[in-house]
Design an enzyme around this catalytic site. Structure first.
Site, short mmCIF file in Angstrom:
data_model
loop_
_atom_site.label_atom_id
_atom_site.label_comp_id
_atom_site.label_asym_id
_atom_site.label_seq_id
_atom_site.Cartn_x
_atom_site.Cartn_y
_atom_site.Cartn_z
N ARG A 53 0.83 -1.21 0.00
CA ARG A 53 0.00 0.00 0.00
C ARG A 53 0.87 1.26 0.00
O ARG A 53 0.59 2.22 -0.74
CB ARG A 53 -0.94 0.00 1.22
CG ARG A 53 -2.12 -0.93 1.08
CD ARG A 53 -3.12 -0.71 2.20
NE ARG A 53 -2.68 -1.26 3.47
CZ ARG A 53 -2.98 -2.46 3.94
NH1 ARG A 53 -3.73 -3.28 3.21
NH2 ARG A 53 -2.56 -2.87 5.12
N ASP A 111 -15.70 -2.69 -5.32
CA ASP A 111 -15.87 -3.88 -4.48
C ASP A 111 -17.34 -4.29 -4.51
O ASP A 111 -18.23 -3.45 -4.71
CB ASP A 111 -15.44 -3.60 -3.04
CG ASP A 111 -15.15 -4.88 -2.27
OD1 ASP A 111 -13.96 -5.27 -2.19
OD2 ASP A 111 -16.09 -5.51 -1.75
N CYS A 134 -3.03 -14.21 -2.99
CA CYS A 134 -2.89 -14.60 -1.59
C CYS A 134 -3.11 -16.09 -1.42
O CYS A 134 -3.34 -16.58 -0.31
CB CYS A 134 -3.86 -13.81 -0.71
SG CYS A 134 -5.61 -14.11 -1.07
#
Length: 397
Positions: free
Chosen positions: A213, A251, A341
């Site tokens: 980030r 999202d 991930c």
């Protein structure tokens, strides 16, 4: 005595300190151990290998507590492990006495407590237990955590479906002190984030992307940024602070986007430079493609696409499809920060997927940076499975 004996030749991983014993490696179970019991582990030749937590229903039949030595797996044992983890984090710049910071204190097998994750959010600790051994000893773990950190509260997030593979029930709730219903505010690199400990993903937030980030913030100045699977908008907040021209936060979760908007307000960043889109990311990217829209910087941080070896091929196709869509939306000289991930997705395969996506999109790209887990998410060298997060920053040339 409760023990398990391994098949001939299957002791090699234990001798290299790998923490897992798979069901196919077990030759004999002695003493009828129950779920989470500590068992002695022996080779086929009766050499003592260590102590492990037993899980009769899981493919991972045992998880090592010790290698080559006997010990009491008791309160003192976990006290020592917590002390080590606290000292290690402090040596890396993470201090439990900092009441605004957030970091991972226990990273499961990598910190000696298999299946146990402990994340610090300001003065609240969120705990996820995924394995039977840690489940049996959770009372000691919680009491010791409260004693050593002097925290305000501990919240249990034992609600992952992974627990079902261990034969464990799902459970959440406050186990110590008080945990507020409203979001907990943390300070990450000078940015304030509202964290929903009780209902957010995993333990409440993705601490493992802290370094990535920050890097996105450093390269966002003047750019049109698309933040996909934005969750609570972490990458977007850094992009705004970094001076981006515009960031689009996408999202599927309305609640996550609400926290993303709150983060912008709390940090006094410009709402005029941010647009929040409630949508399925795959569908949104296709719409952007059909409109010939382009972006200078795209962040793809999707949920885990690979849950098991059986769906590795399907997951790889998912990564290929979404990166192909993103490649087509990059402006000339544009950058894509793309992540996986999935622990079963090795970096070599992930890099090949990105290369194939670029070729199919007819874009020539260069890898300019690699991302991984930060220092509070250590990886034991004997446990490469612990290196689950990998990312690439690529640029169209």
């Amino acid at each position: 005595m409760k023990a398990i004996t391994l098949k001939a030749g299957r002791e090699k991983s234990a001798l290299r300190y790998h923490p897992w014993i798979f069901s196919g490696a077990v030759d004999e179970v002695i003493g009828d151990p129950e779920l989470g019991d500590t068992v002695e582990v022996y080779s086929y030749k009766s050499d003592f290998l260590g102590l492990a937590a037993y899980s009769p229903k899981s493919q991972i039949r045992g998880r090592f507590w010790t290698f080559g030595e006997k010990a009491n797996i008791d309160r003192e044992f976990f006290s020592d492990l917590l002390d080590r983890a606290i000292a290690a984090r402090k040596s890396r710049g993470f201090d439990i006495d900092d009441k605004e910071s957030a970091f991972r204190l226990i990273n499961a097998e990598n910190d000696g407590i298999p299946g146990c994750i402990i994340d610090k959010y300001a003065d609240i600790y969120s705990v996820e237990i995924l394995a039977a051994g840690a489940e049996v000893h959770r009372k000691d773990i919680y009491e010791l955590l409260a004693e050593k950190t002097h925290c305000r509260g501990i919240y249990e997030r034992c609600d992952s479906d992974v627990r079902k593979k261990e034969g464990l029930q799902l459970r959440t709730g406050c186990v110590y002190g008080e945990v507020p219903d409203e979001p907990v505010i943390i300070n990450e690199n000078g940015i304030l984030f509202p964290i929903d400990v009780k209902n957010g993903h995993k333990t409440g937030y993705y601490l493992d992307q802290r370094d990535a980030r920050r890097r996105i913030g450093e390269i966002s100045k003047g750019k049109k940024v698309l933040n996909c699977f934005c969750y609570t908008g972490g990458f977007g907040l850094y992009a705004l602070r970094g001076g981006c021209e515009k960031v689009y936060q996408v999202d599927v979760s309305k609640d996550a986007l609400k926290l993303a908007k709150e983060g912008i307000m709390r940090n006094k960043l410009s709402t005029a430079h941010a647009t929040h889109v409630e949508a399925d990311v795959f569908q949104y990217l296709r719409k952007c493609r059909d409109k010939a829209e382009t972006f200078d910087l795209i962040v793809l941080d999707p949920p885990k696409f690979v849950e098991s070896k059986d769906n590795l091929q399907k997951g790889a196709r998912g990564y290929k499809d979404i990166n192909l869509l993103a490649m087509k939306l990059l402006a000339e000289g544009g950058m894509l920060a793309t992540f996986s991930c999935s622990g079963l997705m090795e970096m070599d395969l992930f890099q090949k997927i990105i290369a194939d996506a670029a070729a199919d999109a007819r874009r020539r790209v260069q890898i300019i940076e690699r991302f991984g887990q930060p220092a509070d998410h250590p990886v034991n060298t004997a446990f490469p499975e612990g290196q689950y997060l990998k990312g690439l920053l690529v640029q169209v040339v």
